[in-house]
Design a protein around this motif. Sequence first.
Motif, short mmCIF file in Angstrom:
data_model
loop_
_atom_site.label_atom_id
_atom_site.label_comp_id
_atom_site.label_asym_id
_atom_site.label_seq_id
_atom_site.Cartn_x
_atom_site.Cartn_y
_atom_site.Cartn_z
N SER A 130 60.56 14.91 82.95
CA SER A 130 60.14 13.38 82.72
C SER A 130 59.17 13.32 81.69
N ALA A 131 59.18 14.64 80.81
CA ALA A 131 57.78 14.61 79.97
C ALA A 131 58.07 13.89 78.55
N TYR A 132 59.57 13.74 78.47
CA TYR A 132 59.62 13.53 76.97
C TYR A 132 60.37 12.19 76.70
N ASP A 133 59.92 11.41 75.56
CA ASP A 133 60.50 10.15 75.14
C ASP A 133 61.79 10.17 74.70
N SER A 134 61.97 11.23 74.03
CA SER A 134 63.47 11.56 73.72
C SER A 134 63.81 12.81 73.70
N SER A 135 65.07 13.17 73.81
CA SER A 135 65.66 14.40 73.76
C SER A 135 66.80 14.52 73.18
N ALA A 136 67.24 15.74 72.31
CA ALA A 136 68.56 15.79 71.97
C ALA A 136 68.88 17.36 72.23
N ARG A 137 70.19 17.50 72.34
CA ARG A 137 70.88 18.61 72.58
C ARG A 137 72.43 18.49 72.04
N SER A 138 72.71 19.62 71.61
CA SER A 138 74.11 19.73 71.28
C SER A 138 75.26 19.78 72.18
N PRO A 139 76.40 19.72 72.25
CA PRO A 139 77.26 19.85 73.06
C PRO A 139 77.49 21.34 73.67
N TRP A 140 76.89 22.14 73.02
CA TRP A 140 77.01 23.60 73.44
C TRP A 140 75.94 23.80 74.60
N CYS A 141 74.93 22.93 74.68
CA CYS A 141 74.04 22.82 75.89
C CYS A 141 74.36 22.10 76.88
#
Length: 120
Positions: free
Chosen positions: A87-98
């Motif tokens: 719960s430390a990030y306002d936004s997160s991104a990851r690709s489908p590989w992850c």
Amino acid sequence: MTDPYWNHNVQHHPAVLAAVPDGCRTALDAGCGDGLLARKLAARSASVTGVDRSPEMIELARGHAGVPGNVTYLEADYLADGALPESAYDSSARSPWCTTRRSRRRSPASPGSPRPAVVW
């Protein structure tokens, strides 16, 4: 920022960047690879963490000449307990590989974030 190359992930960067909420304080790029998306996220967030479990990719990301001062690269498995604060990030991104069943159970995004995760 002009893209230095194209691949399946890079084509989705505009949508990922558009999904970052205004006033984003902290952003996570999970599976950051060479750090291209993390460097782009730096313009939309006060602080960006790029994480990858490959030491070679983190070395490449850290060695890039244009790394903004608000970007930090971390060699870690973002799915491992304790690797990242929950719960430390306002936004997160990851690709489908992850994206795995395990990754859907635990989110590094802050509760109540307007757009906590972008998966393309």
